[in-house]
Design a protein around this motif. Structure first.
Motif, PDB file in Angstrom:
ATOM      1  N   UNK A  74       0.817  -1.208   0.000  1.00 33.67           N
ATOM      2  CA  UNK A  74       0.000   0.000   0.000  1.00 33.67           C
ATOM      3  C   UNK A  74       0.845   1.250   0.000  1.00 33.67           C
ATOM      4  N   UNK A  75       0.139   2.375   0.180  1.00 30.43           N
ATOM      5  CA  UNK A  75       0.802   3.665   0.318  1.00 30.43           C
ATOM      6  C   UNK A  75       0.937   4.479  -0.945  1.00 30.43           C
ATOM      7  N   UNK A  76       0.395   4.010  -2.069  1.00 30.97           N
ATOM      8  CA  UNK A  76       0.617   4.746  -3.306  1.00 30.97           C
ATOM      9  C   UNK A  76      -0.612   5.142  -4.092  1.00 30.97           C
ATOM     10  N   UNK A  84      -0.776   8.503  -6.218  1.00 33.65           N
ATOM     11  CA  UNK A  84      -0.470   9.787  -5.598  1.00 33.65           C
ATOM     12  C   UNK A  84       0.949  10.214  -5.964  1.00 33.65           C
ATOM     13  N   UNK A  85       1.168  11.524  -6.113  1.00 32.05           N
ATOM     14  CA  UNK A  85       2.528  11.999  -6.403  1.00 32.05           C
ATOM     15  C   UNK A  85       3.454  11.741  -5.214  1.00 32.05           C
ATOM     16  N   UNK A  86       4.720  11.534  -5.514  1.00 26.52           N
ATOM     17  CA  UNK A  86       5.710  11.227  -4.477  1.00 26.52           C
ATOM     18  C   UNK A  86       6.921  12.142  -4.609  1.00 26.52           C
ATOM     19  N   UNK A  87       7.744  12.104  -3.584  1.00 31.65           N
ATOM     20  CA  UNK A  87       9.027  12.791  -3.630  1.00 31.65           C
ATOM     21  C   UNK A  87      10.024  11.908  -4.397  1.00 31.65           C
ATOM     22  N   UNK A 116      12.546   3.145  -4.646  1.00 32.69           N
ATOM     23  CA  UNK A 116      11.512   3.202  -3.609  1.00 32.69           C
ATOM     24  C   UNK A 116      11.173   4.648  -3.262  1.00 32.69           C
ATOM     25  N   UNK A 117       9.875   4.911  -3.102  1.00 34.01           N
ATOM     26  CA  UNK A 117       9.453   6.256  -2.680  1.00 34.01           C
ATOM     27  C   UNK A 117       8.474   6.116  -1.513  1.00 34.01           C
ATOM     28  N   UNK A 118       7.175   6.035  -1.781  1.00 40.23           N
ATOM     29  CA  UNK A 118       6.189   5.991  -0.694  1.00 40.23           C
ATOM     30  C   UNK A 118       5.621   4.596  -0.448  1.00 40.23           C
ATOM     31  N   UNK A 119       5.573   3.756  -1.467  1.00 44.75           N
ATOM     32  CA  UNK A 119       4.917   2.457  -1.307  1.00 44.75           C
ATOM     33  C   UNK A 119       5.745   1.501  -0.449  1.00 44.75           C
TER      34      UNK A 119
END
Length: 193
Positions: A74-76, A84-87, A116-119
């Motif tokens: 999850x998380x994306x 969702x946009x991420x850094x 890797x970013x948010x997920x």
């Protein structure tokens, strides 16, 4: 970038001072889950995760990939399956000695080891083939472990799934991550070996 550097500095100071690992509460539509984050072993991954927590990024996202006997991810994505946009992505910390054991959280990524970013995902079983060095020479960086509520994660893992817009293993009924918040800390020495 300044916030990430500040978080890395804070976590570096906490670890060097022998301080505690943060604990977060993940409130899901299936129930609460408590997670210890291993800032002492995965400082960049934890700092990155904490920044997403503080910004509210995870609130209203879903577990969009659920495979019983493997993991839940999850998380994306939101409930409409919009990403969702991420850094910017972070450096892979899979060489930290932590294993992809049942109940651990690891950073999700693409074939690029440093993507890797948010997920993130929660391992439902021991997935040692994801440990460093995996088939691609890198592995998937473990950065936390469920300390309470693993039964909730297992329940999510058993939900019926279908394919949505070409994405497989999406729960038929969205499983929401309602919120994630920092709630406590535990001594860093409790980190799994």
């Amino acid at each position: 970038m300044k916030r990430l550097l500040a978080s890395l500095f804070l976590f570096g100071w906490l670890v060097s001072a022998g301080a505690a690992n943060p604990v977060v509460e993940m409130r899901t539509s299936e129930g609460p889950v408590m997670v210890e984050l291993f800032a002492d072993k995965a400082p960049k991954s934890v700092a990155n995760f904490i920044e997403y927590v503080k910004s509210g990024h995870f609130n209203g996202t879903i577990f969009h990939r659920v495979i019983d006997g493997f993991m839940v991810q999850g998380g994306g994505f939101d409930a409409a399956m919009r990403q969702k946009p991420t850094r910017a992505p972070i450096e892979n910390e899979a060489k930290n000695g932590l294993r992809n054991e049942a109940g651990t959280l690891a950073m999700a990524r693409t074939a690029d080891p440093h993507s890797a970013s948010a997920q993130f995902f929660v391992n439902l079983v021991d997935n040692r083939f994801l440990d460093y060095p995996s088939r691609d020479g890198w592995g998937y960086a473990v950065f936390g472990k469920v300390t309470e509520g693993f039964d909730v994660v297992q329940k999510i893992g058993r939900l019926p799934t279908h394919t949505v817009n070409g994405m497989q293993n999406v729960p038929e009924q969205p499983v929401m991550i309602e919120s994630i918040r920092i709630v406590d800390a535990v001594p860093a020495k409790s980190t799994q070996q």
